[in-house]
Design a protein around this motif. Structure first.
Motif, PDB file in Angstrom:
ATOM      1  N   PHE A 114      34.765  36.169  22.897  1.00 23.09           N
ATOM      2  CA  PHE A 114      34.577  35.045  21.987  1.00 23.09           C
ATOM      3  C   PHE A 114      33.270  35.148  21.224  1.00 23.09           C
ATOM      4  CE2 PHE A 114      32.829  33.556  25.955  1.00 23.09           C
ATOM      5  CZ  PHE A 114      31.701  32.839  25.607  1.00 23.09           C
ATOM      6  N   ASP A 115      33.308  34.534  20.047  1.00 21.31           N
ATOM      7  CA  ASP A 115      32.196  34.527  19.117  1.00 21.31           C
ATOM      8  C   ASP A 115      31.181  33.497  19.589  1.00 21.31           C
ATOM      9  OD1 ASP A 115      30.480  34.125  16.957  1.00 21.31           O
ATOM     10  OD2 ASP A 115      32.067  34.374  15.473  1.00 21.31           O
ATOM     11  N   GLY A 116      29.957  33.946  19.866  1.00 24.68           N
ATOM     12  CA  GLY A 116      28.893  33.056  20.309  1.00 24.68           C
ATOM     13  C   GLY A 116      27.869  32.796  19.229  1.00 24.68           C
ATOM     14  N   THR A 125      25.877  36.413  18.666  1.00 21.78           N
ATOM     15  CA  THR A 125      26.326  37.455  19.588  1.00 21.78           C
ATOM     16  C   THR A 125      27.798  37.243  19.929  1.00 21.78           C
ATOM     17  OG1 THR A 125      25.649  36.171  21.522  1.00 21.78           O
ATOM     18  CG2 THR A 125      24.049  37.725  20.648  1.00 21.78           C
ATOM     19  N   THR A 126      28.370  38.254  20.552  1.00 20.65           N
ATOM     20  CA  THR A 126      29.742  38.187  21.036  1.00 20.65           C
ATOM     21  C   THR A 126      29.702  38.292  22.556  1.00 20.65           C
ATOM     22  OG1 THR A 126      30.565  39.222  19.020  1.00 20.65           O
ATOM     23  CG2 THR A 126      32.007  39.294  20.936  1.00 20.65           C
ATOM     24  N   PHE A 127      30.445  37.438  23.239  1.00 21.23           N
ATOM     25  CA  PHE A 127      30.508  37.451  24.691  1.00 21.23           C
ATOM     26  C   PHE A 127      31.886  37.929  25.128  1.00 21.23           C
ATOM     27  CE2 PHE A 127      27.450  34.182  23.579  1.00 21.23           C
ATOM     28  CZ  PHE A 127      26.393  34.454  24.431  1.00 21.23           C
ATOM     29  N   ASP A 128      31.936  38.581  26.279  1.00 18.10           N
ATOM     30  CA  ASP A 128      33.229  38.935  26.845  1.00 18.10           C
ATOM     31  C   ASP A 128      33.214  38.690  28.344  1.00 18.10           C
ATOM     32  OD1 ASP A 128      31.874  41.101  27.940  1.00 18.10           O
ATOM     33  OD2 ASP A 128      33.352  42.568  27.316  1.00 18.10           O
ATOM     34  N   ALA A 164      33.322  50.228  32.389  1.00 13.95           N
ATOM     35  CA  ALA A 164      33.708  50.716  33.710  1.00 13.95           C
ATOM     36  C   ALA A 164      32.692  50.272  34.739  1.00 13.95           C
ATOM     37  CB  ALA A 164      33.808  52.241  33.697  1.00 13.95           C
ATOM     38  N   SER A 165      33.158  50.123  35.961  1.00  8.03           N
ATOM     39  CA  SER A 165      32.239  49.778  37.042  1.00  8.03           C
ATOM     40  C   SER A 165      31.341  50.976  37.322  1.00  8.03           C
ATOM     41  CB  SER A 165      33.015  49.379  38.295  1.00  8.03           C
ATOM     42  OG  SER A 165      33.959  50.371  38.642  1.00  8.03           O
ATOM     43  N   SER A 192      39.041  38.024  44.042  1.00  6.33           N
ATOM     44  CA  SER A 192      38.884  38.226  42.608  1.00  6.33           C
ATOM     45  C   SER A 192      37.461  38.669  42.280  1.00  6.33           C
ATOM     46  CB  SER A 192      39.200  36.931  41.851  1.00  6.33           C
ATOM     47  OG  SER A 192      38.250  35.937  42.175  1.00  6.33           O
ATOM     48  N   ILE A 193      37.303  39.068  41.028  1.00  7.42           N
ATOM     49  CA  ILE A 193      35.985  39.458  40.534  1.00  7.42           C
ATOM     50  C   ILE A 193      35.926  39.150  39.046  1.00  7.42           C
ATOM     51  CG2 ILE A 193      36.574  41.848  40.001  1.00  7.42           C
ATOM     52  CD1 ILE A 193      33.766  42.458  41.338  1.00  7.42           C
ATOM     53  N   GLN A 194      34.742  38.776  38.565  1.00  8.63           N
ATOM     54  CA  GLN A 194      34.549  38.509  37.146  1.00  8.63           C
ATOM     55  C   GLN A 194      33.321  39.265  36.673  1.00  8.63           C
ATOM     56  OE1 GLN A 194      34.535  34.435  35.954  1.00  8.63           O
ATOM     57  NE2 GLN A 194      34.018  34.920  33.851  1.00  8.63           N
ATOM     58  N   ILE A 195      33.462  39.944  35.536  1.00 10.86           N
ATOM     59  CA  ILE A 195      32.381  40.712  34.933  1.00 10.86           C
ATOM     60  C   ILE A 195      32.197  40.189  33.512  1.00 10.86           C
ATOM     61  CG2 ILE A 195      31.588  43.010  34.278  1.00 10.86           C
ATOM     62  CD1 ILE A 195      34.495  42.854  36.584  1.00 10.86           C
ATOM     63  N   SER A 196      30.971  39.825  33.161  1.00 15.83           N
ATOM     64  CA  SER A 196      30.698  39.278  31.831  1.00 15.83           C
ATOM     65  C   SER A 196      29.627  40.094  31.126  1.00 15.83           C
ATOM     66  CB  SER A 196      30.232  37.826  31.948  1.00 15.83           C
ATOM     67  OG  SER A 196      31.214  37.050  32.572  1.00 15.83           O
TER      68      SER A 196
END
Length: 141
Positions: free
Chosen positions: A49-51, A54-57, A86-87, A98-102
């Motif tokens: 999304f457009d911040g 900046t752009t966040f994911d 990649a991790s 679960s896992i979340q990466i931002s």
């Protein structure tokens, strides 16, 4: 898990609210692109999304397989046109498996106007892997 479902529902509502009548996906500063896929053992959502400047994911990976299995750490590779994440090391699943990466990007590096239609995600765990194709859920047709 209910909390994450609530967040995904809010994102989907925001995505449908950002579409204009002409079918354009990217038109305002509140733009959100949501990609999703579900396999046999894993489900994943990738949101961009457009911040403003900046752009966040955010990449959310959820284990949907056997609840009784002991969950070992995972590794992942997410690829799309011009993007590869990649991790760097095995990641331990949290909470409800679960896992979340931002991430945050300079707007010039990730342009929402030229977005991917899909991303390939490989999740590796216990010497096994599953491949998912995350597709843009707010794309018409």
């Amino acid at each position: 898990m209910k909390k994450m479902h609530f967040i995904i529902i809010i994102i989907v509502i925001l995505v449908t609210g950002c579409k204009s009548g002409s079918g354009d996906i990217v038109t305002t500063k509140e733009n959100i692109l949501v990609y999703f896929s579900k396999g046999e053992t894993w489900a994943a959502t990738y949101t961009i999304f457009d911040g403003g400047e900046t752009t966040f994911d955010s990449l959310y990976i959820q284990h949907i397989g056997n609840r009784e299995e002991e969950q070992e750490p995972i590794e992942y590779i997410l690829e799309g046109e011009g993007i590869k994440k990649a991790s760097q090391y095995p990641l331990k699943l949290q909470g409800v498996r679960s896992i979340q990466i931002s991430s945050e990007y300079n707007k010039e590096l990730m342009n929402l106007e030229e977005h991917n239609k899909e991303f390939k995600l490989i999740i590796k765990q216990n010497e096994e892997s599953e491949k998912l194709t995350l597709r843009l859920i707010n794309e018409e047709g």
